[in-house]
Design an enzyme around this catalytic site. Structure first.
Site, PDB file in Angstrom:
ATOM      1  N   THR A   1       0.821  -1.214   0.000  1.00 31.88           N
ATOM      2  CA  THR A   1       0.000   0.000   0.000  1.00 31.88           C
ATOM      3  C   THR A   1       0.852   1.259   0.000  1.00 31.88           C
ATOM      4  O   THR A   1       0.477   2.272  -0.584  1.00 31.88           O
ATOM      5  CB  THR A   1      -0.932  -0.019   1.234  1.00 31.88           C
ATOM      6  OG1 THR A   1      -1.800  -1.126   1.082  1.00 31.88           O
ATOM      7  CG2 THR A   1      -1.760   1.238   1.354  1.00 31.88           C
TER       8      THR A   1
ATOM      9  N   LYS B   1       1.172  -7.499  13.276  1.00 30.34           N
ATOM     10  CA  LYS B   1       0.064  -6.640  12.847  1.00 30.34           C
ATOM     11  C   LYS B   1      -1.158  -7.042  13.666  1.00 30.34           C
ATOM     12  O   LYS B   1      -1.677  -8.148  13.504  1.00 30.34           O
ATOM     13  CB  LYS B   1      -0.194  -6.822  11.349  1.00 30.34           C
ATOM     14  CG  LYS B   1      -1.220  -5.863  10.795  1.00 30.34           C
ATOM     15  CD  LYS B   1      -1.349  -5.949   9.276  1.00 30.34           C
ATOM     16  CE  LYS B   1      -2.382  -4.962   8.767  1.00 30.34           C
ATOM     17  NZ  LYS B   1      -2.523  -4.963   7.320  1.00 30.34           N
TER      18      LYS B   1
ATOM     19  N   THR C   1       1.912  -4.252   4.500  1.00 27.00           N
ATOM     20  CA  THR C   1       1.872  -4.460   5.955  1.00 27.00           C
ATOM     21  C   THR C   1       1.397  -5.861   6.364  1.00 27.00           C
ATOM     22  O   THR C   1       1.711  -6.317   7.453  1.00 27.00           O
ATOM     23  CB  THR C   1       0.947  -3.425   6.629  1.00 27.00           C
ATOM     24  OG1 THR C   1      -0.356  -3.534   6.062  1.00 27.00           O
ATOM     25  CG2 THR C   1       1.481  -2.024   6.463  1.00 27.00           C
ATOM     26  N   ASP C   2       0.665  -6.552   5.476  1.00 27.79           N
ATOM     27  CA  ASP C   2       0.033  -7.809   5.900  1.00 27.79           C
ATOM     28  C   ASP C   2       1.039  -8.847   6.410  1.00 27.79           C
ATOM     29  O   ASP C   2       0.787  -9.541   7.386  1.00 27.79           O
ATOM     30  CB  ASP C   2      -0.782  -8.417   4.742  1.00 27.79           C
ATOM     31  CG  ASP C   2      -2.020  -7.589   4.426  1.00 27.79           C
ATOM     32  OD1 ASP C   2      -2.268  -6.599   5.147  1.00 27.79           O
ATOM     33  OD2 ASP C   2      -2.728  -7.920   3.460  1.00 27.79           O
TER      34      ASP C   2
HETATM   35  N1  ASP Z   1      -2.402  -6.178   1.290  1.00 29.25           N
HETATM   36  C1  ASP Z   1      -1.425  -5.115   1.375  1.00 29.25           C
HETATM   37  C2  ASP Z   1      -0.049  -5.734   1.518  1.00 29.25           C
HETATM   38  O1  ASP Z   1       0.268  -6.278   2.519  1.00 29.25           O
HETATM   39  C3  ASP Z   1      -1.751  -4.236   2.527  1.00 29.25           C
HETATM   40  C4  ASP Z   1      -0.731  -3.170   2.855  1.00 29.25           C
HETATM   41  O2  ASP Z   1       0.245  -2.952   2.201  1.00 29.25           O
HETATM   42  O3  ASP Z   1      -0.937  -2.493   3.867  1.00 29.25           O
HETATM   43  O4  ASP Z   1       0.704  -5.668   0.583  1.00 29.25           O
END
Ligand code: ASP
Length: 440
Positions: free
Chosen positions: A92, A247, A168-169
């Site tokens: 993201t 997370k 973040t995932d």
């Molecule tokens: N689904 C995305 C990822 O982990 C979410 C994010 O980047 O926050 O790449």
């Protein structure tokens, strides 16, 4: 629409409001949007159809330019800026809203990201490149190796620190993987993500990225860590331990929390302040020899969460794997006791676990997330240990247990793996259970 160029101070008039700020480069894939950097540091994307007028603010622009030029000249003569390499992997933080669909899809280029956050150039000499362009849910062991090799390359080239931007995932899996793979690294490698894409007013990308750069430039920390928001405001970010973070919220900007640990440091970028919260941390030493210890990309490691009403087949499915993490209940239990006529399956489950343990390391982790395994208390966990399940007394998260098991199997013999799984190698197992480390 306007004579204004990227970098100019402008006033954008829409049907609803007037916004003042610095005009940024329009990303290649988003020609229908004008991006403005507000004085708060946030970037905002404004759809071109809504814009009535973009007026140049010449006076302000001139003053700003003079001020900037003087500051830059002063900076140059006063100190040499540290070198930071930013390696982008996607997620993201590198994405933007597609204003046609409302979804988060298209990606910024490394150059566009740098242009959006010009503060970075005041903190360090930035070198930035794309090493992958993906969501973090698609990461595999091969990607851990790519990130580790690229970070090592930057260290060898003389970088004072590396920032890896990442979705973040699965950021906490990757941070643990890099902590194991980059053995003895003498510079900081900080993973940064964002819960809101960089073109949104509410993005957390600016604070996280700038704080990570500021931390690298102004502290003696070395090693792998995560830098994300501390709370709902933009006032501070936390440096979190690579192997003891997770997370803990699907969407909040302060989703990442330390688990069974305190945060390493707090960064208040506005106040230009770094406060170390952990008692100790590895120190920078560019001369320290880095051992790159990668993952075997062919390994098959599973995580199986115990739950009520389990069946033997769930365990048997891992027969051809190289290792398994059982995310058991609390202190380290699984449904293996035949207590009445409804629990005959449990005897078979214990046999299936024992059979797996003969073939591969099977490590316990707790789905309670907080606290430590204690597999000597109840007969259930004692029976699991007798069947061959390892990991007793660990307080690692299931994710770190998974990554560590894979990394150990990639670099050590099976007998050593069994011994090392409960030995602290990268801060992943705490010596003592501190009451203050619960729900931090
Ligand atoms: N689904 C995305 C990822 O982990 C979410 C994010 O980047 O926050 O790449």
């Amino acid at each position: 629409m306007t004579a204004a160029k990227p970098g100019d101070s402008v006033e954008v008039v829409t049907s609803e409001e007037t916004i003042k700020g610095t005009l940024l480069q329009t990303p290649e894939l988003e020609k229908g949007v004008v991006i403005i950097k507000l004085s708060s540091g946030y970037n905002i994307g404004i759809s071109k159809d809504k814009i009535k007028k973009i007026a140049l603010l010449p006076q302000q622009r001139k003053e700003e330019q003079i001020e900037k030029a003087v500051a830059a000249a002063k900076e140059k003569t006063q100190r040499k800026l540290p070198k930071i390499s930013i390696l982008h992997t996607g997620g993201t933080i590198a994405s933007k809203v597609d204003y046609r669909t409302g979804g988060v899809v298209a990606r910024f280029t490394p150059q566009e990201i740098l242009e959006m956050f010009p503060e970075l150039k005041e903190i360090a000499e930035i070198d930035s490149r794309l090493i992958r362009n993906m969501w973090s849910e698609d990461m595999r062991f091969a990607h851990y190796n790519i990130m580790a090799k690229e970070a090592a390359k930057e260290a060898a080239k003389g970088a004072d620190g590396v920032i890896i931007t990442h979705g973040t995932d699965t950021l906490h899996y990757s941070s643990a993987a890099l902590a194991f793979a980059l053995e003895g690294i003498g510079i900081p490698v900080i993973l940064v993500g964002a819960q809101r894409s960089s073109d949104r007013g509410s993005t957390d990308a600016a604070t996280n990225l700038i704080s990570a750069a500021y931390f690298i430039a102004n502290s003696d920390f070395a090693g792998v860590a995560i830098c994300m928001h501390e709370n709902m405001s933009d006032s501070s970010s936390l440096i979190l331990p690579a192997t003891k973070a997770r997370k803990m919220h699907t969407s909040r900007r302060d989703a990442f929390r330390p688990i069974n640990s305190t945060a390493t440091a707090r960064i208040d970028y506005e106040g230009r302040n770094i406060a170390f919260l952990a008692k100790d941390h590895p120190k920078k030493d560019k001369a320290r020899k880095l051992q790159l210890r990668l993952f075997n990309e062919k390994l098959k490691i599973g995580i199986l969460k115990t739950h009520p009403n389990m069946y033997t087949e769930e365990f048997a499915a891992y027969q051809k794997f190289d290792g398994l993490v059982i995310e058991g209940f609390a202190l380290g239990q699984a449904p293996i006791n035949q207590v009445d006529e409804f629990t005959t399956e449990h005897k078979r489950i214990l046999a299936a676990i024992a059979a797996l343990c003969k073939k591969m390391p099977v490590a316990m982790a707790s789905q309670s997330i907080y606290g430590r395994l204690q597999m000597n208390v109840y007969s259930t966990a004692r029976d699991l240990q007798a069947a061959g399940v390892i990991g007793n007394l660990s307080d690692m998260t299931p994710e770190t247990t998974f990554v560590k098991l894979a990394w150990l199997l990639s670099n050590y013999k099976k007998a050593e793996v069994k011994e090392l799984i409960t030995k602290n190698l990268r801060g992943e197992i705490s010596e003592r259970t501190e009451p203050a480390a619960f729900l931090v």
